[in-house]
Write a protein that holds these residues in place. Structure first.
Motif, PDB file in Angstrom:
ATOM      1  N   PHE A 115     -15.329  24.171  40.881  1.00 56.10           N
ATOM      2  CA  PHE A 115     -15.441  24.400  42.589  1.00 56.10           C
ATOM      3  C   PHE A 115     -14.617  25.499  42.807  1.00 56.10           C
ATOM      4  N   ASP A 116     -13.579  25.686  42.120  1.00 54.35           N
ATOM      5  CA  ASP A 116     -12.439  26.934  42.440  1.00 54.35           C
ATOM      6  C   ASP A 116     -13.417  28.030  42.224  1.00 54.35           C
ATOM      7  N   GLU A 117     -14.230  28.236  41.121  1.00 60.11           N
ATOM      8  CA  GLU A 117     -15.045  29.199  40.680  1.00 60.11           C
ATOM      9  C   GLU A 117     -15.993  29.543  41.546  1.00 60.11           C
ATOM     10  N   LEU A 118     -16.567  28.325  42.214  1.00 62.20           N
ATOM     11  CA  LEU A 118     -17.818  28.585  43.037  1.00 62.20           C
ATOM     12  C   LEU A 118     -17.452  29.062  44.351  1.00 62.20           C
ATOM     13  N   MET A 124     -25.900  29.760  43.223  1.00 60.75           N
ATOM     14  CA  MET A 124     -25.716  29.613  41.849  1.00 60.75           C
ATOM     15  C   MET A 124     -26.964  29.124  41.065  1.00 60.75           C
ATOM     16  N   GLU A 125     -27.152  29.526  39.612  1.00 60.49           N
ATOM     17  CA  GLU A 125     -28.191  29.049  39.013  1.00 60.49           C
ATOM     18  C   GLU A 125     -27.725  27.708  38.463  1.00 60.49           C
ATOM     19  N   PRO A 392     -31.706  23.735  47.750  1.00 59.82           N
ATOM     20  CA  PRO A 392     -32.282  24.500  46.470  1.00 59.82           C
ATOM     21  C   PRO A 392     -33.364  25.357  46.997  1.00 59.82           C
ATOM     22  N   ARG A 393     -33.355  26.482  45.996  1.00 58.25           N
ATOM     23  CA  ARG A 393     -34.556  27.616  46.213  1.00 58.25           C
ATOM     24  C   ARG A 393     -35.586  27.594  45.254  1.00 58.25           C
ATOM     25  N   PHE A 394     -35.788  26.276  44.930  1.00 55.93           N
ATOM     26  CA  PHE A 394     -36.761  25.935  43.859  1.00 55.93           C
ATOM     27  C   PHE A 394     -37.389  24.497  44.268  1.00 55.93           C
ATOM     28  N   VAL A 416     -29.391  27.474  43.539  1.00 58.79           N
ATOM     29  CA  VAL A 416     -28.991  26.621  44.656  1.00 58.79           C
ATOM     30  C   VAL A 416     -28.004  27.502  45.678  1.00 58.79           C
ATOM     31  N   GLU A 417     -28.334  27.459  46.948  1.00 62.76           N
ATOM     32  CA  GLU A 417     -27.271  28.135  47.626  1.00 62.76           C
ATOM     33  C   GLU A 417     -26.436  27.057  48.347  1.00 62.76           C
ATOM     34  N   TYR A 418     -24.970  27.315  48.262  1.00 62.64           N
ATOM     35  CA  TYR A 418     -24.050  26.255  48.733  1.00 62.64           C
ATOM     36  C   TYR A 418     -23.255  26.748  49.851  1.00 62.64           C
TER      37      TYR A 418
END
Ligand code: HEM
Length: 421
Positions: A115-118, A124-125, A392-394, A416-418
């Motif tokens: 989560f820190d990385e996000l 993200m994929e 989700p972008r799918f 996915v957009e978050y």
């Protein structure tokens, strides 16, 4: 009386290029029925898909038809032989001695770093995210390497990705050059991992902890320094490579399906952990592409849906979950987590044989890491939904075409957009 069995005139992808081996086997089954043989690469494969054959498949004694040898024959197309020699850690013993509590903290720490990385917002994929998290969760649990954002952690992941034994069945055609190359790249990656784990062992001897890594270290306490360091590293590497076959992909599918089923996701977000586990089982069921195979060590009779057949030493017996898990009974094509109750299908009695649907296997070879894997997927999925709003972008997830074995990798990027909630 021994039955006559039809032969499919096809090849398997590690012997000859086959673009979509699952579709090829599906077509053979449609033409020939639930029991047929394939002669490929000088070996006879007995494929069974019917209730009698699949039930008999899971009941075979390891000494007569071996899963261990079948796995090794598959994996050595990608992994160098020395990795399999002298192992002291059998995953069954590792899991049976250690309770869930010993790895929950490690899982939470890995999720926190992820989560820190996000960060707070972005895109993200999904399967790239789940793969990185899978590495972190595993290495924290059995590798003695605490999750971090340090660049050296990225190097470690790169080395595992180069070694990745699951490529033997995820991309069997693309892996055909590896043996001819003398496993050169894989050996270089293994050497890098051995050096890294020697450091982990040194750090651990200063601060012993009773966890899965500690259990691996203990097994080498009587060995000299070099042998011990190499032995520990290779034990860890083999366990971790085993985890890479399925865990991250099952996590990706679990999150992906939930994003496509927002009402179920809302219930998981509200804290329903029982439902989250059912979702993990349901997504794993749908995404399973595992080629389950056994290498025949002694001539034996095998019950099939066409009668008893005589299989001989050197043959393989196999079934393929992609052809049974979503079609063995009406309704199995749909995503419905409520079909699971206490890790079993509620109406398994509606199946011609309960073994026709498998997530973590049946019988003596059932996955020893099932409790760990479900705990990891539930923790990661629940925390992700709890922390972020996700778009989700799918609108669908499709398996990659060449894969024959393990949980499906995704054919296309699942973006996915978050945003922090
Ligand atoms: C969602 C994650 C996972 C799934 C769906 C899964 C699935 C399976 C299945 C279907 C089998 C039985 C195969 C057969 O009968 O031929 C199996 C066996 C096995 N799995 Fe897993 N697995 C998962 C995670 C893991 C992890 C994380 C590890 C190791 C860290 C692992 C290690 C093993 C081992 C060692 C066996 C062989 C057991 C034996 O031969 O008796 N698995 N797994």
């Amino acid at each position: 009386m021994v039955a006559a069995i039809p032969r499919a005139d096809i090849a398997l992808p590690w012997d000859e290029p086959v673009e979509d081996p699952v579709a090829v086997l599906a077509a053979a089954r449609a033409a020939l029925g639930d029991t047929f043989v394939v002669d490929s690469g000088g070996r006879r494969w007995w494929f069974v898909f019917g209730p009698i054959g699949v039930r008999a498949f899971y009941a075979i004694d390891e000494r007569i038809a071996s899963k261990g040898i079948a796995d090794w024959e598959m994996l050595r197309r990608k992994l160098p032989d020395e990795l399999f020699v002298g192992r002291r850690t059998l995953p069954h013993e590792l899991w049976s001695r250690h309770a869930t509590a010993s790895y929950l903290q490690a899982l939470d720490a890995a999720i926190a770093v992820s989560f820190d990385e996000l960060g707070s917002t972005g895109s993200m994929e999904l399967f790239a995210w789940s793969r990185r998290l899978g590495h972190r969760m595993g290495l924290a649990s059995w590798g003695g390497i605490w999750p971090s954002r340090d660049p050296s952690f990225g190097d470690l992941i790169d080395a595992f990705d180069r070694l990745d034994g699951s490529m033997a069945f995820v991309d069997p055609v693309g892996t055909r050059h590896v043996v001819a190359s003398g496993h050169a790249d894989e050996r270089a990656a293994l050497a890098a991992l051995e050096a890294r784990f020697a450091t982990a062992v040194a750090e651990r001897s200063a601060h012993p902890i009773d966890d899965l890594f500690g259990a691996i270290v203990d097994r080498w306490s009587d060995a000299g320094d070099d042998e011990r360091d190499r032995g520990i590293a290779r034990d860890v590497v083999l366990v971790h490579l085993g985890s890479m076959s399925n865990l991250f992909a099952a996590l990706g599918w679990t999150v992906g399906h939930l994003l496509l089923h927002p009402e179920t996701a809302d219930q998981v977000r509200a804290g329903d952990r029982v439902l989250a586990e059912r979702c993990a089982l349901e997504s794993t069921r749908i995404a399973q592409r595992s080629l389950m195979s056994r290498a025949v060590l002694r001539d034996t009779d095998l019950d099939t849906d066409r009668g008893v057949v005589r299989v001989t030493k050197g043959d393989s017996i196999a079934t393929l979950l992609a052809l049974t898990n979503t079609s063995a009974a009406p309704g199995l094509g749909a995503y419905d987590p409520s079909r699971w109750e206490k890790r079993r299908l509620r109406d398994a009695s509606a199946l011609p044989a309960r073994e026709l649907v498998a997530t973590f296997g049946h019988g003596s070879h059932t996955c020893p890491a099932q409790p760990f894997s479900l705990a990891a997927i539930v923790a990661a999925t629940s925390s992700l939904l709890d922390r972020y709003d996700l778009i989700p972008r799918f609108d669908t997830i499709l398996p990659v075409r060449g894969q024959i074995g393990g949980v499906a990798r995704s054919r296309e990027a699942c973006v996915v957009e978050y945003r922090l909630r």
